[in-house]
Design a protein around this motif. Structure first.
Motif, PDB file in Angstrom:
ATOM      1  N   UNK A  46       0.867  -1.151  -0.170  1.00 32.63           N
ATOM      2  CA  UNK A  46       0.110  -0.048  -0.024  1.00 32.63           C
ATOM      3  C   UNK A  46       0.906   1.262  -0.054  1.00 32.63           C
ATOM      4  N   UNK A  47       1.996   1.236   0.836  1.00 31.82           N
ATOM      5  CA  UNK A  47       2.789   2.413   1.118  1.00 31.82           C
ATOM      6  C   UNK A  47       3.334   2.844  -0.528  1.00 31.82           C
ATOM      7  N   UNK A  48       4.303   1.839  -0.786  1.00 31.70           N
ATOM      8  CA  UNK A  48       4.922   2.026  -2.028  1.00 31.70           C
ATOM      9  C   UNK A  48       3.987   2.465  -3.171  1.00 31.70           C
ATOM     10  N   UNK A  49       2.906   2.069  -3.243  1.00 29.43           N
ATOM     11  CA  UNK A  49       1.957   2.294  -4.289  1.00 29.43           C
ATOM     12  C   UNK A  49       1.300   3.464  -4.235  1.00 29.43           C
ATOM     13  N   UNK A  50       1.196   4.071  -3.047  1.00 22.67           N
ATOM     14  CA  UNK A  50       0.942   5.351  -2.664  1.00 22.67           C
ATOM     15  C   UNK A  50       1.993   6.465  -3.226  1.00 22.67           C
ATOM     16  N   UNK A  69       0.411   1.254   9.388  1.00 23.18           N
ATOM     17  CA  UNK A  69       0.266   1.655   7.780  1.00 23.18           C
ATOM     18  C   UNK A  69      -0.037   3.109   7.912  1.00 23.18           C
ATOM     19  N   UNK A  70      -0.805   3.451   8.786  1.00 21.17           N
ATOM     20  CA  UNK A  70      -1.795   5.000   8.755  1.00 21.17           C
ATOM     21  C   UNK A  70      -0.573   5.811   9.410  1.00 21.17           C
ATOM     22  N   UNK A  71       0.240   5.281  10.374  1.00 15.93           N
ATOM     23  CA  UNK A  71       1.298   6.132  10.699  1.00 15.93           C
ATOM     24  C   UNK A  71       2.457   6.441   9.757  1.00 15.93           C
ATOM     25  N   UNK A  72       2.649   5.227   9.160  1.00 13.06           N
ATOM     26  CA  UNK A  72       3.801   5.492   8.277  1.00 13.06           C
ATOM     27  C   UNK A  72       3.403   6.400   7.230  1.00 13.06           C
ATOM     28  N   UNK A  76       5.077  10.109   6.211  1.00 12.59           N
ATOM     29  CA  UNK A  76       5.887  10.332   4.984  1.00 12.59           C
ATOM     30  C   UNK A  76       4.858  11.151   4.003  1.00 12.59           C
ATOM     31  N   UNK A  77       3.695  11.702   4.465  1.00  9.58           N
ATOM     32  CA  UNK A  77       2.931  12.681   3.841  1.00  9.58           C
ATOM     33  C   UNK A  77       2.056  11.936   2.909  1.00  9.58           C
ATOM     34  N   UNK A  78       1.767  10.739   2.806  1.00 13.33           N
ATOM     35  CA  UNK A  78       1.137   9.948   1.815  1.00 13.33           C
ATOM     36  C   UNK A  78      -0.382  10.145   1.889  1.00 13.33           C
TER      37      UNK A  78
END
Length: 188
Positions: A46-50, A69-72, A76-78
C-alpha cells in the motif's frame, strides 16, 4: 476484537519489502487511479503504491496493521486510506481501477469455498476495464485451483502471468526462505 495478525504485527515490517516484480508492474503501468489492496496488513504494498501516485485504500482485519500503515503514511505525507474490515464482507469493488490481492489465497480445504467466492465476486463486481492483480504462492496445486476458479468467469483478458521468487530474510534470527510466486493480472 483482536485478530491473529494483531499479535504478529508487533514485529514492524513483518513481511519485509514488496515484491520488486509487483512494484515494477505498477511503476510501468501507463495510468494511475484508485487502487484497493485487500489484506494490506502493515502496508507492505500500500505504501509504495501510494508513493507511485495511486490513490490507495487498504483493507485488513488487523487494527494493529492498519494503525502502523497509517502512521507510516502520515509521517511520509502520503494520501491513503486504511480500513479495518473483513475483506470477505467488502462490497464496493466497482469503485476501483485496480484491485490487489497479495498472498491472500491459500486454497486450503477449510478456506476453499470462501476464497473461491471472493475471487468470483471481485471479478464479477469490479468495473469494466479494471485490473485485478493476484500474487499467489506457486506451490502445490494453488495455481491450478485458481485457474479452475477463474476458468468460467467473464473478463476481458488475462494480461500478465509472471513467475518470480520471493526471498524473506529475518535479520534477527538469520532465517532466510525462498518462495515461488506467480503474479496473474486480469483485465475485467
Amino acid at each position: 476484537m483482536a485478530v491473529a495478525y494483531d499479535k504478529h504485527y508487533r514485529t514492524e515490517n513483518l513481511f519485509g519489502e514488496p515484491y520488486p516484480e509487483l512494484i515494477n508492474f505498477f511503476s510501468n503501468h501507463p495510468t494511475r487511479g484508485k487502487l484497493l489492496d485487500l489484506g494490506c496488513g502493515q502496508g507492505r504494498d500500500t505504501i509504495p503504491l501510494a508513493k507511485l501516485g495511486y490513490e490507495v485504500t487498504g483493507i485488513d482485519n488487523s487494527a494493529v496493521g492498519i494503525q502502523q500503515m497509517e502512521q507510516t503514511a502520515k509521517s511520509e505525507g502520503l494520501d491513503l486510506t486504511g480500513l479495518v474490515d473483513d475483506i470477505y464482507e467488502f462490497q464496493d469493488f466497482g469503485d476501483f481501477d485496480f484491485i490487489l490481492l497479495d498472498s491472500m489465497f491459500h486454497f486450503r480445504k477449510s478456506e476453499l469455498i470462501q476464497e473461491s467466492k471472493l475471487v468470483e465476486r471481485i471479478i464479477s463486481e469490479s468495473k469494466e476495464g479494471s485490473l485485478i492483480v493476484f500474487c499467489i504462492q506457486n506451490a502445490g496445486s494453488k495455481i491450478n485451483t485458481f485457474n479452475t476458479i477463474v476458468a468460467n468467469l467473464k473478463f476481458t483478458e488475462r494480461m500478465t502471468e509472471l513467475d518470480f521468487k520471493y526471498v524473506y530474510e529475518d535479520k534477527e534470527s538469520d532465517h532466510v526462505s525462498t518462495t515461488k510466486y506467480k503474479m496473474i493480472v486480469i483485465r475485467k
